[in-house]
Enzyme design. Structure first.
Site, mmCIF file in Angstrom:
data_model
loop_
_atom_site.group_PDB
_atom_site.id
_atom_site.type_symbol
_atom_site.label_atom_id
_atom_site.label_comp_id
_atom_site.label_asym_id
_atom_site.label_seq_id
_atom_site.Cartn_x
_atom_site.Cartn_y
_atom_site.Cartn_z
ATOM 1 N NE ARG A 1 -6.142 1.190 -0.047
ATOM 2 C CZ ARG A 1 -6.251 2.366 0.122
ATOM 3 N NH1 ARG A 1 -5.448 3.084 0.130
ATOM 4 N NH2 ARG A 1 -7.644 2.995 0.341
ATOM 5 C CG HIS B 1 -13.525 2.481 3.276
ATOM 6 N ND1 HIS B 1 -14.200 3.488 3.976
ATOM 7 C CD2 HIS B 1 -12.104 2.976 3.658
ATOM 8 C CE1 HIS B 1 -13.664 4.351 4.663
ATOM 9 N NE2 HIS B 1 -12.310 4.046 4.437
ATOM 10 N NE ARG C 1 -11.648 11.810 4.029
ATOM 11 C CZ ARG C 1 -11.328 10.623 4.019
ATOM 12 N NH1 ARG C 1 -12.052 9.696 4.400
ATOM 13 N NH2 ARG C 1 -10.072 10.295 3.537
ATOM 14 C CG ASN D 1 -1.783 0.985 1.038
ATOM 15 O OD1 ASN D 1 -1.810 1.868 0.316
ATOM 16 N ND2 ASN D 1 -2.520 1.048 2.165
ATOM 17 C CD GLU E 1 -9.188 -1.660 3.974
ATOM 18 O OE1 GLU E 1 -9.265 -1.028 2.955
ATOM 19 O OE2 GLU E 1 -9.192 -1.501 5.103
#
Ligand code: AMP
Length: 397
Positions: free
Chosen positions: A89, A178, A237, A7, A381
């Site tokens: 990723r 996601h 956020r 990643n 993940e």
């Protein structure tokens, strides 16, 4: 089989060497401060090694990872040839990718085409891929997109109600993020409930949060949009917001749109509502417990918006059979899960407070008479990336 999961961020790179069949992680770690100086943290089980290694580019970072993986003392393999494939990723697959795929020149071109949609992440993800291609040219590389799982959404879910030209000319639509986590949870939920045809809502609640409406393993709707800013309020956020708020703030304070968006991405959410106290739910819970009203409101707002989306998605799917909680807050937030489920009694959701008293463990937390099964499922993940990678590489043999 050994899959190296990568990643790559703009100045960091996380890695895990894992077995996709068992999920066993042989080693994992993090390269930080790429382009600045370079620091490697490498873990094998409970053993941790930290080294300062010059990393002028991602290429040296990958090189450092491969070197430590084969190191006679700290390594876990004898040769780089024992790495059968690399899974990367990639944040944004735009409309180009509805699934993971083996990297070739066309795939690289298509990832580049998606840079305007993922301007911060896609270039870094590409640097990770290109660095691996350079140092291990014979090893297959697979790109796993954070948006791909959501490409099964119907147009009524993914189109914005703005003039068609922006969709047709500029690919402006809801993409969702996601996706790798939502896909992993959808698969685990199917295994846990023992069927493949059912309707569920997955709540991925972490520092970034998103929710998905999933039918028979396929995404029907999701809360994030063109970017990860949309949906429920998050750590920093804002989540969904009236676009006129941006106009108002920019006009009043002479702020640029970019600066305003930085405020909405980095200073808002529960951090903003808690008057800057914290984006971490543990801090907010502690402060709310001591009577801090701003923190109480931040938490109430979060529970309320998540519950509202569960209700909306239950309507969109004409009822749900399963509700799942995952990611940092979803897996560990006992109070959060209880507070969200308290809103959902109208649709027959009932959780058992004792079963809900769990952190980070696959657990059915609903009562036997609940109309909806409620599960805590830790996300993974990296395992999903490793499994997609193995599937594609084995199929291509
Ligand atoms: P993630 O982005 O999935 O790593 O989630 C990170 C967030 O999980 C942190 O910001 C915390 O707010 C939250 N978290 C982690 N552990 C706990 C806990 N024990 N109780 C409540 N929230 C937690």
């Amino acid at each position: 089989m050994n899959v190296l999961v990568i990643n790559a961020g703009s100045s960091s790179l996380k890695y895990q060497l894992m077995n996709p069949e068992t999920g066993d992680v042989a080693a994992k770690g993090l390269c930080e401060r790429i382009y600045i100086d370079g620091r490697l943290t490498h873990k094998v089980g409970d053993n941790k090694v930290e080294k300062d290694i010059p990393m002028p580019t991602h290429s040296e970072a990958i090189q450092a990872v491969l070197e430590i993986l084969v190191d006679p003392v700290d390594g876990v393999i004898k040769s780089v040839d024992e790495i059968d494939a690399v899974g990367h990723r990639v944040l944004h697959g735009g409309m180009e990718f509805s699934d993971s795929c083996i990297v070739n020149d066309d795939v690289i071109k298509a990832i580049k085409k998606c840079i305007p949609l993922g301007p911060l992440h896609n270039p870094a993800n590409l640097m990770g891929i290109e660095a691996c291609q350079a140092v291990m040219p014979k090893t297959p590389q697979v790109a796993v997109f954070d948006t791909a799982f959501h490409m099964t959404m119907p147009p009524k879910a993914y189109r914005y109600a703005i003039p068609t030209e922006y969709y047709e000319n500029d690919d402006i639509r809801r993409y969702g993020f996601h996706g790798t986590s939502h896909k992993y949870i959808a698969r685990r939920a199917a295994a846990l409930v023992g069927k493949t045809e059912f309707k569920m809502v997955n709540c991925h609640l972490g520092n970034g949060s998103s929710m998905s409406a999933i039918k028979d393993g396929k995404c029907m709707d999701t809360t994030m949009g063109l970017s990860p800013l949309a949906g429920v309020p998050m750590g920093t956020r804002s989540g969904d917001i009236d676009a006129c708020v941006v106009q108002f703030i920019c006009n009043k304070y002479g702020m640029s749109v970019d600066d305003c968006l930085t405020m909405l991405n980095k200073k808002s959410g529960v951090l903003g509502l808690s008057d800057g106290l914290s984006s971490d739910f543990r801090d907010l819970e502690a402060a709310a417990g001591e009577g801090n009203e701003a923190c109480k409101l931040a938490l109430q707002k979060f529970y309320y918006e998540v519950a509202k989306y569960v209700g909306a998605y239950a309507a969109a799917l004409n009822g749900i059979d399963v509700l799942t909680f995952t990611a940092g807050v979803g897996e560990n937030g006992i109070t959060t899960r209880q507070a969200i489920c308290d809103y959902l009694g109208f649709m027959g959701v009932k959780i058992d407070p004792e079963k809900n008293n769990v952190r980070g463990k696959e657990t059915l937390i609903s009562t036997p008479d609940s109309k909806v099964q409620v599960w805590v499922i830790p996300t993974n993940e990296e395992l999903m990336i490793a499994q997609d990678t193995a599937e594609l590489v084995n199929a291509a043999k």
